[in-house]
Write a protein that holds these residues in place. Structure first.
Motif, PDB file in Angstrom:
ATOM      1  N   SER A  49       0.827  -1.211   0.000  1.00 29.16           N
ATOM      2  CA  SER A  49       0.000   0.000   0.000  1.00 29.16           C
ATOM      3  C   SER A  49       0.861   1.261   0.000  1.00 29.16           C
ATOM      4  CB  SER A  49      -0.952  -0.012   1.205  1.00 29.16           C
ATOM      5  OG  SER A  49      -1.918  -1.034   1.036  1.00 29.16           O
ATOM      6  N   CYS A  50       2.018   1.204   0.656  1.00 28.50           N
ATOM      7  CA  CYS A  50       2.950   2.340   0.603  1.00 28.50           C
ATOM      8  C   CYS A  50       3.463   2.540  -0.822  1.00 28.50           C
ATOM      9  CB  CYS A  50       4.110   2.124   1.565  1.00 28.50           C
ATOM     10  SG  CYS A  50       3.642   2.184   3.316  1.00 28.50           S
ATOM     11  N   LEU A  51       3.782   1.436  -1.501  1.00 23.46           N
ATOM     12  CA  LEU A  51       4.228   1.515  -2.896  1.00 23.46           C
ATOM     13  C   LEU A  51       3.125   2.054  -3.794  1.00 23.46           C
ATOM     14  CD1 LEU A  51       6.187  -1.846  -3.054  1.00 23.46           C
ATOM     15  CD2 LEU A  51       7.171   0.397  -3.563  1.00 23.46           C
ATOM     16  N   MET A  52       1.895   1.630  -3.524  1.00 23.61           N
ATOM     17  CA  MET A  52       0.740   2.111  -4.297  1.00 23.61           C
ATOM     18  C   MET A  52       0.579   3.624  -4.110  1.00 23.61           C
ATOM     19  SD  MET A  52      -1.788   0.711  -6.178  1.00 23.61           S
ATOM     20  CE  MET A  52      -3.404   1.200  -6.799  1.00 23.61           C
ATOM     21  N   THR A  53       0.670   4.073  -2.862  1.00 23.68           N
ATOM     22  CA  THR A  53       0.550   5.506  -2.556  1.00 23.68           C
ATOM     23  C   THR A  53       1.627   6.304  -3.272  1.00 23.68           C
ATOM     24  OG1 THR A  53      -0.392   5.008  -0.385  1.00 23.68           O
ATOM     25  CG2 THR A  53       0.542   7.205  -0.690  1.00 23.68           C
ATOM     26  N   ASP A  64       8.514   2.045 -10.265  1.00 22.59           N
ATOM     27  CA  ASP A  64       8.957   0.709  -9.856  1.00 22.59           C
ATOM     28  C   ASP A  64       8.125   0.265  -8.656  1.00 22.59           C
ATOM     29  OD1 ASP A  64      10.238  -1.573  -8.977  1.00 22.59           O
ATOM     30  OD2 ASP A  64      12.257  -0.756  -9.169  1.00 22.59           O
ATOM     31  N   ILE A  65       7.322  -0.816  -8.826  1.00 23.11           N
ATOM     32  CA  ILE A  65       6.471  -1.265  -7.724  1.00 23.11           C
ATOM     33  C   ILE A  65       7.012  -2.541  -7.055  1.00 23.11           C
ATOM     34  CG2 ILE A  65       4.358  -0.075  -8.447  1.00 23.11           C
ATOM     35  CD1 ILE A  65       5.055  -3.728  -9.220  1.00 23.11           C
ATOM     36  N   HIS A  66       8.288  -2.872  -7.349  1.00 21.49           N
ATOM     37  CA  HIS A  66       8.978  -3.966  -6.653  1.00 21.49           C
ATOM     38  C   HIS A  66       8.170  -5.273  -6.721  1.00 21.49           C
ATOM     39  CE1 HIS A  66      11.951  -1.059  -5.311  1.00 21.49           C
ATOM     40  NE2 HIS A  66      10.949  -0.248  -5.026  1.00 21.49           N
ATOM     41  N   HIS A  67       7.754  -5.827  -5.542  1.00 24.12           N
ATOM     42  CA  HIS A  67       7.038  -7.118  -5.518  1.00 24.12           C
ATOM     43  C   HIS A  67       5.510  -6.950  -5.518  1.00 24.12           C
ATOM     44  CE1 HIS A  67      10.722  -9.280  -4.834  1.00 24.12           C
ATOM     45  NE2 HIS A  67      10.946  -8.714  -3.666  1.00 24.12           N
ATOM     46  N   ALA A  68       4.998  -5.727  -5.623  1.00 23.20           N
ATOM     47  CA  ALA A  68       3.572  -5.470  -5.375  1.00 23.20           C
ATOM     48  C   ALA A  68       2.694  -5.826  -6.577  1.00 23.20           C
ATOM     49  CB  ALA A  68       3.361  -4.006  -4.981  1.00 23.20           C
ATOM     50  N   GLY A  69       2.209  -7.072  -6.594  1.00 21.19           N
ATOM     51  CA  GLY A  69       1.418  -7.558  -7.720  1.00 21.19           C
ATOM     52  C   GLY A  69       0.115  -6.798  -7.917  1.00 21.19           C
ATOM     53  N   LEU A  75      -2.291  -0.308 -11.403  1.00 23.40           N
ATOM     54  CA  LEU A  75      -1.644   0.855 -12.004  1.00 23.40           C
ATOM     55  C   LEU A  75      -1.544   0.743 -13.517  1.00 23.40           C
ATOM     56  CD1 LEU A  75       1.142   1.441  -9.344  1.00 23.40           C
ATOM     57  CD2 LEU A  75      -0.875   2.870  -9.738  1.00 23.40           C
ATOM     58  N   THR A  76      -1.495  -0.478 -14.041  1.00 26.68           N
ATOM     59  CA  THR A  76      -1.527  -0.655 -15.495  1.00 26.68           C
ATOM     60  C   THR A  76      -2.801  -0.016 -16.057  1.00 26.68           C
ATOM     61  OG1 THR A  76      -0.232  -2.693 -15.430  1.00 26.68           O
ATOM     62  CG2 THR A  76      -1.629  -2.361 -17.358  1.00 26.68           C
ATOM     63  N   ALA A  77      -3.915  -0.272 -15.391  1.00 29.53           N
ATOM     64  CA  ALA A  77      -5.181   0.337 -15.822  1.00 29.53           C
ATOM     65  C   ALA A  77      -5.184   1.843 -15.580  1.00 29.53           C
ATOM     66  CB  ALA A  77      -6.340  -0.324 -15.082  1.00 29.53           C
ATOM     67  N   TYR A  78      -4.723   2.255 -14.399  1.00 32.46           N
ATOM     68  CA  TYR A  78      -4.744   3.674 -14.026  1.00 32.46           C
ATOM     69  C   TYR A  78      -3.937   4.531 -15.001  1.00 32.46           C
ATOM     70  CZ  TYR A  78      -3.814   7.930 -11.356  1.00 32.46           C
ATOM     71  OH  TYR A  78      -3.695   9.241 -10.951  1.00 32.46           O
ATOM     72  N   PHE A  79      -2.695   4.130 -15.280  1.00 32.85           N
ATOM     73  CA  PHE A  79      -1.847   4.951 -16.150  1.00 32.85           C
ATOM     74  C   PHE A  79      -2.339   4.940 -17.595  1.00 32.85           C
ATOM     75  CE2 PHE A  79       1.516   4.252 -12.796  1.00 32.85           C
ATOM     76  CZ  PHE A  79       1.526   5.580 -12.369  1.00 32.85           C
ATOM     77  N   SER A  80      -3.144   3.934 -17.960  1.00 34.58           N
ATOM     78  CA  SER A  80      -3.689   3.882 -19.319  1.00 34.58           C
ATOM     79  C   SER A  80      -4.644   5.024 -19.608  1.00 34.58           C
ATOM     80  CB  SER A  80      -4.412   2.543 -19.552  1.00 34.58           C
ATOM     81  OG  SER A  80      -3.506   1.476 -19.536  1.00 34.58           O
ATOM     82  N   ILE A  81      -5.244   5.607 -18.557  1.00 34.40           N
ATOM     83  CA  ILE A  81      -6.221   6.696 -18.777  1.00 34.40           C
ATOM     84  C   ILE A  81      -5.686   8.061 -18.326  1.00 34.40           C
ATOM     85  CG2 ILE A  81      -8.187   5.121 -18.655  1.00 34.40           C
ATOM     86  CD1 ILE A  81      -8.737   6.278 -15.813  1.00 34.40           C
ATOM     87  N   PHE A 122       4.896  -9.597 -20.367  1.00 35.54           N
ATOM     88  CA  PHE A 122       5.378  -9.446 -18.995  1.00 35.54           C
ATOM     89  C   PHE A 122       5.903  -8.026 -18.758  1.00 35.54           C
ATOM     90  CE2 PHE A 122       5.740 -13.869 -20.168  1.00 35.54           C
ATOM     91  CZ  PHE A 122       5.274 -14.543 -19.044  1.00 35.54           C
ATOM     92  N   PRO A 123       5.864  -7.555 -17.498  1.00 35.95           N
ATOM     93  CA  PRO A 123       6.495  -6.267 -17.187  1.00 35.95           C
ATOM     94  C   PRO A 123       8.004  -6.362 -17.454  1.00 35.95           C
ATOM     95  CG  PRO A 123       5.061  -7.029 -15.392  1.00 35.95           C
ATOM     96  CD  PRO A 123       5.235  -8.182 -16.327  1.00 35.95           C
ATOM     97  N   PRO A 124       8.650  -5.195 -17.669  1.00 39.44           N
ATOM     98  CA  PRO A 124       8.084  -3.842 -17.628  1.00 39.44           C
ATOM     99  C   PRO A 124       7.263  -3.523 -18.885  1.00 39.44           C
ATOM    100  CG  PRO A 124      10.435  -3.770 -18.082  1.00 39.44           C
ATOM    101  CD  PRO A 124      10.108  -5.199 -17.803  1.00 39.44           C
ATOM    102  N   ILE A 125       6.324  -2.613 -18.702  1.00 37.61           N
ATOM    103  CA  ILE A 125       5.481  -2.184 -19.812  1.00 37.61           C
ATOM    104  C   ILE A 125       5.535  -0.663 -19.949  1.00 37.61           C
ATOM    105  CG2 ILE A 125       3.870  -4.127 -19.809  1.00 37.61           C
ATOM    106  CD1 ILE A 125       2.003  -2.523 -18.045  1.00 37.61           C
ATOM    107  N   LYS A 126       5.388  -0.198 -21.182  1.00 40.32           N
ATOM    108  CA  LYS A 126       5.321   1.244 -21.443  1.00 40.32           C
ATOM    109  C   LYS A 126       3.883   1.603 -21.771  1.00 40.32           C
ATOM    110  CE  LYS A 126       7.413   5.110 -23.859  1.00 40.32           C
ATOM    111  NZ  LYS A 126       8.490   5.571 -24.763  1.00 40.32           N
ATOM    112  N   ILE A 127       3.379   2.597 -21.073  1.00 43.12           N
ATOM    113  CA  ILE A 127       1.974   2.996 -21.219  1.00 43.12           C
ATOM    114  C   ILE A 127       1.909   4.460 -21.631  1.00 43.12           C
ATOM    115  CG2 ILE A 127      -0.266   3.157 -20.057  1.00 43.12           C
ATOM    116  CD1 ILE A 127       0.931   1.211 -17.910  1.00 43.12           C
ATOM    117  N   LYS A 128       1.248   4.708 -22.750  1.00 41.23           N
ATOM    118  CA  LYS A 128       0.996   6.090 -23.180  1.00 41.23           C
ATOM    119  C   LYS A 128      -0.456   6.419 -22.820  1.00 41.23           C
ATOM    120  CE  LYS A 128       4.270   6.190 -27.082  1.00 41.23           C
ATOM    121  NZ  LYS A 128       5.034   7.383 -26.685  1.00 41.23           N
TER     122      LYS A 128
END
Length: 410
Positions: A49-53, A64-69, A75-81, A122-128
């Protein structure tokens, strides 16, 4: 750091306060980023949750979200919009081995611009980040409910909302219902009929309110296990919990009756009481609560009863392959375990080897699931600090109820 848990005996009556659910916290943190009019209380203090914040507040191009699945999926969805923003979402070595393709393809079907930086799928992914106008998408439902929740969390910000059709048997339904309930709580309209979930678009400012996160039932599971391994008459009080919880792992209340643990709800607390039990073999389908499989398997092993656990197909893509890890570590202790890609069978065993060193595989739940064994025999937990991923104060809380824990100097 490794630690040794000496053979311990806990107090007859004890209490522990557990912080907010990681699952609820990460959903609400994303919704708060989309709708800043909300305040949050009792947010999880877990690493995830700290990484998410931090990720949601970051303006960096590389996140970089380390081990946070959970964070990776949400965040993949969030950054897409996030229109006009380019983001590279990456993580640990293990995260780069955890698939993201099913979610990425669903977002691409909605119009998202996602590409792979290293390995396809697989990650890493680039999102525009861009405006998504398409609203109909189909998703395999039997892989990870986090893919489904990721889409649902951003759905109300899509121009035309979302109509999500689920294919196949749906995994972890309680977690999907949790997401929909939280959307309802903030004022977003949705429906879940058959295999179709619909979320209506929202353009208005929602009514300000403070949302309080319920404490984490996955974290509570270790105390259910401790109660099950304790003397008759032992009571452990945990706060803060709701009888009508949104969390799938609240099925612990029913499951642990099998081990002689009764649960009493009292205001915002639960009291776990150890009563006499008949220790017969256990058969469970955990497809809706896979995160408690490790705890249950270790409880059964400690009590010398056999169990058949099915519905565990998602455990292979967690922080480690949890089925292989469970087999390896329980067999070190003297148990006999057979696994498939979605089930675990534990044979009853009378004797537990002493001072076995339990490997944790960068998996917080391996460390915490095996800790209750110290009520039966001394054990060593390797890389004990891994618990910070979901429950940073775990070892301190165990000490407070009577566990004897010694840091290893080596």
């Amino acid at each position: 750091m490794h630690i040794t848990l000496q053979k311990s005996k806990i107090a007859k009556q004890s209490s522990v306060e557990i912080t907010g659910s990681k699952s609820e916290s990460n959903r609400l943190l994303l919704l708060q980023a989309l709708y800043p009019e909300f305040e949050l209380a009792n947010v999880s203090n877990s690493d995830d949750s700290c990484l998410m914040t931090d990720a949601l507040a970051s303006s960096s191009e590389v996140v970089d979200i380390h081990h946070a699945g959970t964070a990776m999926r949400f965040l993949t969805a969030y950054f897409s919009i996030q229109e006009g923003r380019d983001t590279v979402l990456t993580g640990s070595k293990r995260m780069k081995e955890r698939p993201i393709k099913i979610l990425a393809e669903a977002l691409q079907d909605l119009g998202a611009d996602i590409s792979y930086v290293e390995n396809e799928g697989f990650p890493p992914i680039k999102i525009k980040g861009k405006k998504l106008t398409k609203h109909q998408v189909t998703l395999k439902a039997n892989v990870s409910s986090q893919y489904i929740s990721a889409l649902l969390l951003i759905a109300s910000k899509l121009e035309n909302g979302l109509e999500l059709t689920l294919e196949g048997e749906i995994t972890s339904v309680p977690y999907i219902n949790m997401t929909l309930s939280l959307l309802d709580e903030i004022g977003v309209e949705s429906s879940f009929i058959g295999n179709v979930i619909t979320v209506k678009p929202n353009t208005k400012q929602l009514k300000s309110k403070t949302l309080t996160v319920e404490s984490d039932w996955s974290s509570a599971s270790y105390y259910f296990s401790i109660a099950a391994l304790s003397e008759v008459g032992t009571e452990i009080t945990l706060s803060s919990y709701k009888e009508n919880s949104l969390q799938g792992d609240s099925v612990l209340v029913d499951i642990y009756k099998h081990f002689g643990v009764t649960t009493v709800f009292n205001d915002n607390s639960v009291i776990l009481k150890k009563e006499a039990s008949i220790l017969s073999p256990l058969k469970l389908d955990l497809k809706n609560a896979p995160d408690i499989a490790q705890t249950i398997a270790v409880t059964c092993f400690a009590l010398g009863i056999s169990c058949d656990l099915i519905g565990l197909h998602t455990l292979k893509i967690k922080e480690t392959d949890r089925l292989v890890a469970l087999k390896t570590e329980i067999e070190k202790l003297g148990g006999t375990v057979a696994i498939t890609d979605k089930s675990l069978h534990l044979s009853a065993s009378e004797n537990i080897k002493e001072l076995v060193s339990i490997a944790t595989y960068n998996d917080h739940r391996m460390a915490m699931a095996f800790a209750p064994l110290a009520l039966k025999t001394p054990i060593i937990i390797e890389d004990a600090a891994v618990v910070s991923k979901s429950y940073p104060t775990f070892w301190d809380d165990l000490k407070s109820i009577g566990f004897q824990i010694i840091p290893n100097q080596s």
